[in-house]
Design an enzyme around this catalytic site. Structure first.
Site, PDB file in Angstrom:
ATOM      1  N   SER A  41       0.846  -1.199   0.000  1.00 26.01           N
ATOM      2  CA  SER A  41       0.000   0.000   0.000  1.00 26.01           C
ATOM      3  C   SER A  41       0.885   1.254   0.000  1.00 26.01           C
ATOM      4  O   SER A  41       2.094   1.167   0.226  1.00 26.01           O
ATOM      5  CB  SER A  41      -0.882   0.013   1.248  1.00 26.01           C
ATOM      6  N   ASP A  73      -0.934  -1.707  -4.094  1.00 24.00           N
ATOM      7  CA  ASP A  73      -2.315  -1.840  -3.616  1.00 24.00           C
ATOM      8  C   ASP A  73      -2.899  -0.444  -3.383  1.00 24.00           C
ATOM      9  O   ASP A  73      -2.281   0.388  -2.712  1.00 24.00           O
ATOM     10  CB  ASP A  73      -2.275  -2.641  -2.301  1.00 24.00           C
ATOM     11  N   HIS A 207     -11.525  -7.212  -2.656  1.00 24.69           N
ATOM     12  CA  HIS A 207     -10.799  -6.559  -1.547  1.00 24.69           C
ATOM     13  C   HIS A 207     -11.536  -6.849  -0.246  1.00 24.69           C
ATOM     14  O   HIS A 207     -12.671  -7.313  -0.250  1.00 24.69           O
ATOM     15  CB  HIS A 207     -10.760  -5.037  -1.769  1.00 24.69           C
ATOM     16  N   ASN A 250      -7.811 -10.268  -1.713  1.00 24.04           N
ATOM     17  CA  ASN A 250      -6.912  -9.428  -0.902  1.00 24.04           C
ATOM     18  C   ASN A 250      -7.080  -9.666   0.586  1.00 24.04           C
ATOM     19  O   ASN A 250      -8.203  -9.589   1.109  1.00 24.04           O
ATOM     20  CB  ASN A 250      -7.227  -7.945  -1.154  1.00 24.04           C
ATOM     21  N   ASP A 252      -5.195  -8.566   4.338  1.00 26.30           N
ATOM     22  CA  ASP A 252      -4.200  -7.856   5.129  1.00 26.30           C
ATOM     23  C   ASP A 252      -4.514  -7.997   6.619  1.00 26.30           C
ATOM     24  O   ASP A 252      -3.676  -8.426   7.417  1.00 26.30           O
ATOM     25  CB  ASP A 252      -4.169  -6.368   4.720  1.00 26.30           C
TER      26      ASP A 252
HETATM   27  O1  G3H Z   1      -6.549  -1.979   1.832  1.00 30.86           O
HETATM   28  C1  G3H Z   1      -5.733  -1.506   2.607  1.00 30.86           C
HETATM   29  C2  G3H Z   1      -4.670  -2.361   3.188  1.00 30.86           C
HETATM   30  O2  G3H Z   1      -5.162  -3.081   4.300  1.00 30.86           O
HETATM   31  C3  G3H Z   1      -3.442  -1.560   3.500  1.00 30.86           C
HETATM   32  O3  G3H Z   1      -3.552  -0.817   4.662  1.00 30.86           O
HETATM   33  O4  G3H Z   1      -2.732   1.490   4.115  1.00 30.86           O
HETATM   34  O5  G3H Z   1      -2.654   0.619   6.465  1.00 30.86           O
HETATM   35  O6  G3H Z   1      -1.099  -0.287   4.734  1.00 30.86           O
HETATM   36  P1  G3H Z   1      -2.458   0.337   5.010  1.00 30.86           P
HETATM   37  P1  13P Z   2      -8.730  -6.805   4.693  1.00 35.15           P
HETATM   38  O1  13P Z   2      -8.755  -5.593   5.563  1.00 35.15           O
HETATM   39  O2  13P Z   2     -10.029  -7.547   4.755  1.00 35.15           O
HETATM   40  O3  13P Z   2      -7.589  -7.729   5.007  1.00 35.15           O
HETATM   41  O4  13P Z   2      -8.547  -6.338   3.176  1.00 35.15           O
HETATM   42  C1  13P Z   2      -7.281  -5.998   2.681  1.00 35.15           C
HETATM   43  C2  13P Z   2      -7.347  -5.353   1.337  1.00 35.15           C
HETATM   44  O5  13P Z   2      -8.352  -5.311   0.651  1.00 35.15           O
HETATM   45  C3  13P Z   2      -6.104  -4.741   0.848  1.00 35.15           C
HETATM   46  O6  13P Z   2      -6.288  -4.085  -0.362  1.00 35.15           O
HETATM   47 ZN    ZN Z   3      -8.198  -3.127  -0.532  1.00 43.37          ZN
END
Ligand code: G3H
Ligand code: 13P
Ligand code: ZN
Length: 306
Positions: A41, A73, A207, A250, A252
């Site tokens: 990200s 991402d 996602h 996806n 995370d």
């Molecule tokens: O979709 C978002 C991901 O979970 C990334 O999150 O921007 O905190 O790295 P982040």
């Molecule tokens: P989650 O928060 O469900 O893991 O989704 C992650 C995501 O879509 C990253 O682009």
């Molecule tokens: Zn996402």
């Protein structure tokens, strides 16, 4: 994606931020002989720096020989996409879902033209991700979910390679207040309309697809955490999506929870320990275990390297 579409499975896209996450995910993919997408990200780029992330992924490719995509991402703008392409990413997402439709089309198209000229594929997003809550009326939900006709128009006009759609998933650990529900009919309609418009086996991206394992949440809470009411997408729904047109899933939040649970447990059980290789090693093992389970039992990409 073509192989995944035909084989009725999806490729896991896991967010990476540091070495232990990369190694945990890649060890799982290797054990399962699976292709994998490592995604970064904007905030991960800021945290770890693109060159460090790229070098770690290069090391993983060299060590394992696996098909590993390095993907941006939720790329917020052309500049970030360009920076990642220049750095050697194999795939980028431009997320223009918060713009109005015409602006999303125009900005996505600009990224597609730049990326395709450099052999890089592009994912875009149409519709807004939101949780399905008990009190959300159908009309309100429809307003944010991806419109099937618009999806066809969007793919046609942008030349994008895959499309993230909104059918009821959402980011983070709190996805549903009531029962988990995804709009599979909408997914089917989108796929059919794309097929009818000449986009054969067009890959759809899901996602916000973490399952939020309750055992993992309980483990966090047992060792001093405070994660209440977290709820994710049931594994069987992800299996169903994977068997349909969804080729990229996806995740995370699940990695974050696994990592946190392992570290909390390590500290809770051994307050005297202060060697990071101990607790970070536990976190890496827990991530590997989690990702292996996803590949084998949820998205079904085991042996996709064959
Ligand atoms: O979709 C978002 C991901 O979970 C990334 O999150 O921007 O905190 O790295 P982040
Ligand atoms: P989650 O928060 O469900 O893991 O989704 C992650 C995501 O879509 C990253 O682009
Ligand atoms: Zn996402």
């Amino acid at each position: 994606f073509e192989k995944a579409f035909q084989g009725g499975y999806a490729i896991g896209a896991f967010n990476i931020n540091n070495m232990e996450i990369v190694q945990g995910v890649v060890a799982a993919a290797q054990a399962q002989n699976s292709a994998v997408i490592l995604q970064v990200s904007k905030s991960a780029l800021k945290y770890a720096h693109p060159k460090y992330l790229k070098a770690m992924v290069d090391a993983a490719v060299e060590e394992t020989g696996l098909d590993i995509a390095l993907h941006l991402d939720h790329g917020p703008d052309f500049e970030t996409c360009k920076e990642c392409i220049e750095c050697g990413f194999t795939s980028v997402m431009f997320d223009g879902s918060h713009y109005d439709y015409e602006e999303n089309v125009a900005k996505t198209k600009e990224v597609v033209e730049y990326a395709h000229a450099r052999g890089v594929v592009v994912e875009a997003e149409l519709g807004k991700l939101a949780g399905v809550e008990d009190d959300v009326k159908v009309d309100a939900a429809n307003a944010t979910y991806t419109d099937p006709d618009q999806a066809v128009d969007f793919v046609k006009r942008t030349g994008v390679d895959s499309l993230a759609i909104a059918i009821g998933t959402s980011h983070g650990a709190y996805k549903f207040k009531g029962e988990a529900k995804l709009d599979f009919d909408r997914l089917e309609t989108i796929t059919k309309k794309l097929e009818d418009a000449g986009f054969h086996n067009f890959p759809i991206v899901l996602h916000g697809a973490s399952s939020v394992d309750q055992k993992c949440v309980a483990m966090c809470n047992q060792y001093g955490g405070k994660i209440d009411g977290a709820k994710g997408i049931p594994a069987e729904m992800l299996r169903k999506a994977s068997s349909m047109a969804v080729c990229k899933i996806n995740m995370d939040t699940d990695l974050r929870l696994a990592m946190t649970a392992a570290i909390r447990k390590a500290f809770g059980e051994n307050p005297a320990a202060f060697d990071p290789r101990g607790y970070l090693g536990d976190a890496r093992n827990m991530i590997q275990e989690l990702v292996e389970d996803k590949i084998k039992n949820v998205i079904g990409s085991t042996d996709s390297m064959k």
